[in-house]
Enzyme design. Structure first.
Site, PDB file in Angstrom:
ATOM      1  N   ASP A 127      -5.308  10.037   9.636  1.00  0.00           N
ATOM      2  CA  ASP A 127      -4.004   9.585  10.109  1.00  0.00           C
ATOM      3  C   ASP A 127      -3.585  10.216  11.420  1.00  0.00           C
ATOM      4  O   ASP A 127      -3.812  11.391  11.670  1.00  0.00           O
ATOM      5  CB  ASP A 127      -2.936   9.873   9.046  1.00  0.00           C
ATOM      6  CG  ASP A 127      -3.043   8.903   7.882  1.00  0.00           C
ATOM      7  OD1 ASP A 127      -2.983   7.690   8.142  1.00  0.00           O
ATOM      8  OD2 ASP A 127      -3.211   9.358   6.732  1.00  0.00           O
ATOM      9  N   TYR A 162     -11.382  -3.659   3.907  1.00  0.00           N
ATOM     10  CA  TYR A 162     -10.409  -3.178   4.889  1.00  0.00           C
ATOM     11  C   TYR A 162     -11.133  -2.953   6.219  1.00  0.00           C
ATOM     12  O   TYR A 162     -11.875  -1.985   6.346  1.00  0.00           O
ATOM     13  CB  TYR A 162      -9.798  -1.877   4.356  1.00  0.00           C
ATOM     14  CG  TYR A 162      -8.603  -1.320   5.106  1.00  0.00           C
ATOM     15  CD1 TYR A 162      -8.469  -1.417   6.485  1.00  0.00           C
ATOM     16  CD2 TYR A 162      -7.595  -0.665   4.405  1.00  0.00           C
ATOM     17  CE1 TYR A 162      -7.374  -0.893   7.144  1.00  0.00           C
ATOM     18  CE2 TYR A 162      -6.484  -0.119   5.050  1.00  0.00           C
ATOM     19  CZ  TYR A 162      -6.393  -0.248   6.422  1.00  0.00           C
ATOM     20  OH  TYR A 162      -5.320   0.284   7.073  1.00  0.00           O
ATOM     21  N   GLU A 202       0.872  -1.168   0.000  1.00  0.00           N
ATOM     22  CA  GLU A 202       0.000   0.000   0.000  1.00  0.00           C
ATOM     23  C   GLU A 202       0.917   1.228   0.000  1.00  0.00           C
ATOM     24  O   GLU A 202       1.747   1.382   0.897  1.00  0.00           O
ATOM     25  CB  GLU A 202      -0.852  -0.054   1.270  1.00  0.00           C
ATOM     26  CG  GLU A 202      -2.032   0.870   1.277  1.00  0.00           C
ATOM     27  CD  GLU A 202      -2.771   0.793   2.635  1.00  0.00           C
ATOM     28  OE1 GLU A 202      -2.891  -0.305   3.210  1.00  0.00           O
ATOM     29  OE2 GLU A 202      -3.194   1.850   3.100  1.00  0.00           O
TER      30      GLU A 202
END
Ligand SMILES: Cc1ncc(COP(=O)(O)O)c(C=O)c1O
Lengths: 272, 395
Positions: free
Chosen positions: A62, A175, A51
């Site tokens: 993040d 995911y 990735e």
């Protein structure tokens, strides 16, 4: 010719054998383009999918570690087109499936259809867009299907009754976000993780990966009981920071050592 | 009527957030939908707006400023007279009650100038909620007084050290915090920005400004104004005063953006004049960005306007030509700050001084029977220190 696109990812994850598949995340150009190139090629030798993140000014999903990695890459001159060129260079050497991780705004500016063409050209097989939830993703789902690329959705512990429709439309893999919160290393996981992953698996036509917080060999051993793949980001990106620190001190030997340590650490995880 | 069921104002708006927040947004939408029509919620909100914040705020005919400028009659909507000194409290009372009535014990907020942070901290103290505020490190210096006020009110203030260390990054940090604590925390957003339903909800809580203005101007002048002028950071005070007039085609709506050192330089916050379409903080809007979509830092003398985006409904009012947007520089705002203080004895917030500056320029070009209403969104006590440094020795 090797098969590319979503089937490349799906096949690779389906044929992993007994082991849980290993998906490392790195930011393109962190700490600089050459180190990033070397790092990706080394990781490709023992990983199942890679990735690659496009560094962004406002990475909402993040935590501090990947934010710092993004910033290092941006300061070293990385950009959206340069990240694609870096992948093109990598693709000459390795067949490993590559997933591009990018926030939605750079995609809008680059142009969604233009991006599809570039992905095909440089050898990107799928996309993860963490701030493009199901309701906003119709155009990207149509385009990625048209170009046989994967659009990998994130599914979270708070997705509840949304799991079904999101997972049913997953391509590449689904995911599973294993913790509430942003990316970052965590020592433990929530109790109901296994139930959550199994629910996603039932609804998903493609393999199921677990990420966000995975950072230790024992995590991976535990996850291998019910996940097809694990994704490890912050634990690696933090070590890119060590390379950068050494480079700032102009200690190239130390930088090489930090790179070697990072690769060793990743290999240990991959073999867990 | 906007927004549509997807939270879109024409091509703008929507919900571009990590999946972890999507259920919380859906719940919020349902809760808000229920409570907006709930008599008990409305009763409590009106009670606090009137008896706690002091509404209705006056619409003041600024005779001295009008004479000083020479042109249209200038009226000031005195949001500076609200409790805590700005319009922000209209919204935090609404959202605070919503949090309380849906059983949340904690709230989190972002702040630029500190006005929204103070308004959130105040409501948290009032309603017995725990409060965390993220504030850019640079803004914490510029607005030190507000940092202390928040702490005094029992709120935890956390410096946002990422990116440009201003409002944009404080908002990122607040959203990240919310993602982590989504199951027990309510996010009180401070302007008409963010993912649906926030832009709609904040507009609804701020429209009291425009509703009152309409009634007051009809009482005082017997007709609707020709123009309404308001500064635009994220756009909540402007949306609040514009919204009840959107369908009155004769009323010109003018939003004022911070031009910083000039829109021809790189140091401004003119998201409409110089921005382009893209996603910021969960909605499709107009923002300052480079060719690859990296968000560009904004600049303004006023921390509350120092934001590289704008609420999606403003982007829609602009592209549909219902409202226009004009830039005002740091220098012009500073001059207007001094002028209003000297001529009317009202010290405006630096944000509001941008609207005053444009109103002064514009009123001069209009006949004396024209009517211009300016939203005086806040008072300037918080800015006195900044202005003192800028004007050193010139007074
Ligand atoms: C007095 C005042 N006016 C205006 C603003 C800008 O916000 P908005 O555009 O949402 O009204 C602020 C923000 O801090 C403020 O404190």
């Amino acid at each position: 010719m090797t098969m590319r696109g979503k089937v490349a990812i799906e096949n690779r994850l389906r044929t992993r054998g007994e082991r849980v598949a290993f998906i490392p995340f790195v930011s393109a150009g962190d700490p600089n383009e050459e180190y990033s190139y070397q790092l990706i090629l080394e990781l490709a030798k023992f990983s199942d999918v890679i990735e690659i993140g496009v560094p962004y000014s406002d990475p909402l999903a993040d935590g501090p570690v990947i934010q710092a990695g993004s910033l290092r890459a941006l300061q070293a001159g990385m950009s959206f087109p340069k990240a694609l060129s870096l992948i093109a260079r990598v693709r000459v050497v390795t067949d490993i499936p590559i997933v591009l991780f990018t926030y939605v705004n750079p995609v809008i500016q680059y142009g969604p259809e233009h991006l599809m063409k570039s992905c095909i050209q440089v050898g990107v097989d799928g996309l993860i867009i963490p701030d493009l939830p199901y309701e906003e993703s119709e155009e990207m789902r149509t385009l990625t299907n048209q170009y046989s690329l994967a659009l990998i959705p994130l599914i979270s512990l708070t997705s509840y009754d949304r799991i079904e429709k999101i997972a049913a439309n997953a391509t590449g893999f689904a995911y599973c976000v294993s913790s509430l919160g942003v990316t970052g290393e965590r020592s433990t996981f929530v109790n109901n993780l296994e139930d959550f992953v199994r629910t996603v698996r039932q609804a998903s036509p493609v393999p199921v990966a677990v990420g966000f917080g995975v950072s230790q060999p024992q995590h991976i051993k535990a996850l291998s009981a019910f996940a097809d793949a694990v994704i490890v980001g912050s634990a690696l990106v933090r070590r890119c920071g060590d390379i950068d620190d050494a480079l700032k001190q102009e200690d190239h030997e130390k930088a090489e050592k930090a790179l070697a340590d990072l690769i060793e650490f990743a290999r240990t995880l991959a073999l867990s | 009527m906007y927004p549509d069921e997807y939270g879109r104002f024409g091509e703008f708006g929507g919900k571009y957030v990590p999946e972890t927040l999507m259920s919380a947004l859906a719940t919020l939408e349902a809760d808000y939908d229920r409570l907006r029509n709930d008599p008990e919620f409305q009763k409590q909100l009106h009670f606090y707006l009137r008896d706690y914040s002091g509404r209705p705020t006056p619409l003041y005919f600024a005779r001295h400023l009008t004479e000083y400028i020479g042109g249209a009659k200038i009226y000031l909507k005195r949001e500076d007279l609200n409790h805590t000194g700005a319009h922000k409290i209209n919204n935090t009372l609404g959202q605070g009650l919503l949090a309380k009535m849906t059983g949340k014990k904690r709230i989190v907020a972002e702040t630029g100038a500190g006005q929204h942070g103070v308004a959130s901290a105040t409501v948290a103290a009032l309603l017995g909620l725990q409060c965390t505020v993220f504030m850019g490190e640079e803004d914490m210096e510029r607005q030190a007084l507000n940092v202390f006020r928040m702490r005094l009110l029992g709120t935890e203030v956390i410096p946002a050290r990422s990116g440009t260390k201003t409002l944009k990054d404080a908002t990122n940090e607040a959203i990240r915090h919310w993602v982590e604590h989504v199951t027990d925390t309510y996010y009180v957003i401070g302007s008409v920005v963010g993912p649906h339903p926030y832009p709609m909800m904040v507009r609804d809580f701020q429209r009291v400004i425009g509703d009152e203005t309409k009634q007051q101007i009809l009482e005082q002048a017997g007709r609707l104004p020709d123009s309404i002028i308001a500064c635009v950071g994220g756009g909540s005070n402007a949306m609040g005063i514009f919204y009840p007039f959107v369908k009155d085609a004769s009323v010109q709506l003018i939003g004022i953006e911070a031009a910083g050192e000039g829109i021809e330089t790189h140091h401004h916050a003119a998201s409409i004049a110089k921005g382009s379409k893209g996603v910021l903080h969960g909605s499709m809007t107009l923002l300052l960005q480079d060719e690859y979509g990296q968000v560009q830092p904004a600049h303004s003398i006023s921390a509350g306007l120092d934001y590289p985006g704008i609420g999606p409904e403003h982007a829609h009012l602009f592209t549909s030509k219902r409202a226009s947007y004009e830039p005002i520089s740091d220098r012009e705002a500073l001059d207007a700050f001094v002028t209003l203080t000297r001529v009317e004895g009202i010290i405006p917030a630096l944000e509001s001084a941008h609207a005053i500056a444009y109103a002064a320029k514009y009123a001069k070009t209009l006949p004396s029977d024209a009517i211009v209403v300016v939203n005086l969104s806040g008072r300037g006590d918080k800015d006195v220190h900044t202005v003192e440094q800028l004007l050193e020795g010139t007074l």
